[in-house]
Design an enzyme around this catalytic site. Sequence first.
Site, PDB file in Angstrom:
ATOM      1  N   ASN A   7       0.875  -1.170   0.000  1.00 16.00           N
ATOM      2  CA  ASN A   7       0.000   0.000   0.000  1.00 16.00           C
ATOM      3  C   ASN A   7       0.919   1.229   0.000  1.00 16.00           C
ATOM      4  OD1 ASN A   7      -1.757   2.058   0.520  1.00 16.00           O
ATOM      5  ND2 ASN A   7      -2.696   1.111   2.312  1.00 16.00           N
ATOM      6  N   ARG A  91      -2.490  -2.086  -3.538  1.00 16.67           N
ATOM      7  CA  ARG A  91      -3.700  -1.286  -3.358  1.00 16.67           C
ATOM      8  C   ARG A  91      -3.594  -0.083  -4.285  1.00 16.67           C
ATOM      9  NH1 ARG A  91      -4.852   3.195   1.022  1.00 16.67           N
ATOM     10  NH2 ARG A  91      -7.036   3.551   0.542  1.00 16.67           N
ATOM     11  N   HIS A 180     -12.665   2.928   0.098  1.00 13.20           N
ATOM     12  CA  HIS A 180     -12.666   1.862   1.116  1.00 13.20           C
ATOM     13  C   HIS A 180     -13.392   0.611   0.603  1.00 13.20           C
ATOM     14  CE1 HIS A 180     -12.724   5.220   4.402  1.00 13.20           C
ATOM     15  NE2 HIS A 180     -11.486   4.750   4.300  1.00 13.20           N
ATOM     16  N   ARG A 241     -11.364  15.379   7.983  1.00 12.80           N
ATOM     17  CA  ARG A 241     -12.129  15.824   6.814  1.00 12.80           C
ATOM     18  C   ARG A 241     -13.544  16.221   7.234  1.00 12.80           C
ATOM     19  NH1 ARG A 241     -10.738  10.567   3.994  1.00 12.80           N
ATOM     20  NH2 ARG A 241      -8.651  10.900   3.133  1.00 12.80           N
ATOM     21  N   GLU A 385      -8.068  -5.341   5.222  1.00 12.32           N
ATOM     22  CA  GLU A 385      -7.926  -4.988   3.808  1.00 12.32           C
ATOM     23  C   GLU A 385      -6.764  -5.734   3.169  1.00 12.32           C
ATOM     24  OE1 GLU A 385      -8.467  -0.834   5.231  1.00 12.32           O
ATOM     25  OE2 GLU A 385      -9.182  -0.477   3.207  1.00 12.32           O
TER      26      GLU A 385
END
Length: 397
Positions: A7, A91, A180, A241, A385
Amino acid sequence: MKVLVINCGSSSLKFQLIDSESEQCLAKGLCERIGIEGSMITYSPEGGEKEKTETPMPDHTEAIRLVLEALTNPKTGVVKSLDEIGAVGHRVVHGGEKFAESVVIDENVMKAVEECNDLAPLHNPANLIGINACKKLMPTTPMVAVFDTAFHQTMPEEAYMYGLPYEYYQKYKIRRYGFHGTSHSYVSKRAAEVLGKKYEDLKIIVCHLGNGASISAVKNGKCIDTSMGLTPLEGLIMGTRSGDIDPAIIEFIAHKEGKSIDEIMSVLNKKSGVLGLSENLSSDFRDLEEAYNKGDAKGIRTIKTFCYRVAKYIGAYVAAMNGVDVICFTAGVGENAALVRTSVCEYLGYLGITLDQDANHKRGEDIAISTPDSKTTVMVIPTNEELAIARETVRLV
Ligand code: ADP
């Protein structure tokens, strides 16, 4: 087969080596400050000691070389040679409308990912750099790209279109994509498995609440809506965010504070969310929960506002699916913050939900946290993940 999962960010790189048969992680780690002074590699072999080494990493190729060296180190490594690594899973953040599934990486795929760079200017170029660096060092090892957006490509038009002039979609592909996806897919499938029910028969809402946070509606095995949009800024209130806001606020702040669009976007991405709401108390829910429990107004305001937004999205997705069978909580906050789960579920009495507080306080298990007589099942499913990426990689090679 042993699968290396990568990743890659602009200055960092997370990795895991996973044995696909046992689905165990053999080693994992992180390279930080790539291309910046003070680069550092952290390496933890399964069952061994975690090592942190400061060493120069002028670029991602050097970072990956150090990862491969750590994995094959005669003392602390977990494989004898690189030949034991059968495939690499990468990823990739944005697959645009081009990728509705993971793919084996070849020149055409690299080009198509590059064409999505506009949509994720911070992430996709870094993902490509990681892929190129791996190709240099392991030229014959097959590699797979697993996209954050792919799972959401089944959303119907009415869920992915914005109420904007249609030409912006035609010209620039401005639409909702969602992120996601690997986690939403893994968690929703796992929930069905744990309940012993057919995935295709269920209406599932997944609340992925981490530093980044998003919710998705998965109906009969397909994602039909999700809260993030063209970028990960839309939807829930996150660590830093803002999530959904009235777009007119941007112009308002620009005039009042004399800020440029770039500066305001930086505020919305990095200084807003629970960090901004709590007057910079913290973006970490451990600190916010502590403040909440002490009766601190900042902690109370922040957690209440965060949970209200989650509950509102759940309501929207119950409407979108005309019902819900299972609601799953996952990721850092979703898996750990019992207070958040309780506060969200307090809004969900209309779904016939009562929480079992003993189960709600357990950690690290796939578990139902609603009472057996609840009409809708609420679960905690720890996300994984990396394992999902390793599974996809093995499936394709
Ligand atoms: P990401 O992958 O988006 O960086 P994670 O899913 O790892 O985020 O979630 C990280 C967040 O999870 C932390 O910022 C923190 O708010 C929250 N978190 C982690 N552990 C706990 C805990 N024990 N209690 C409450 N919140 C936690």
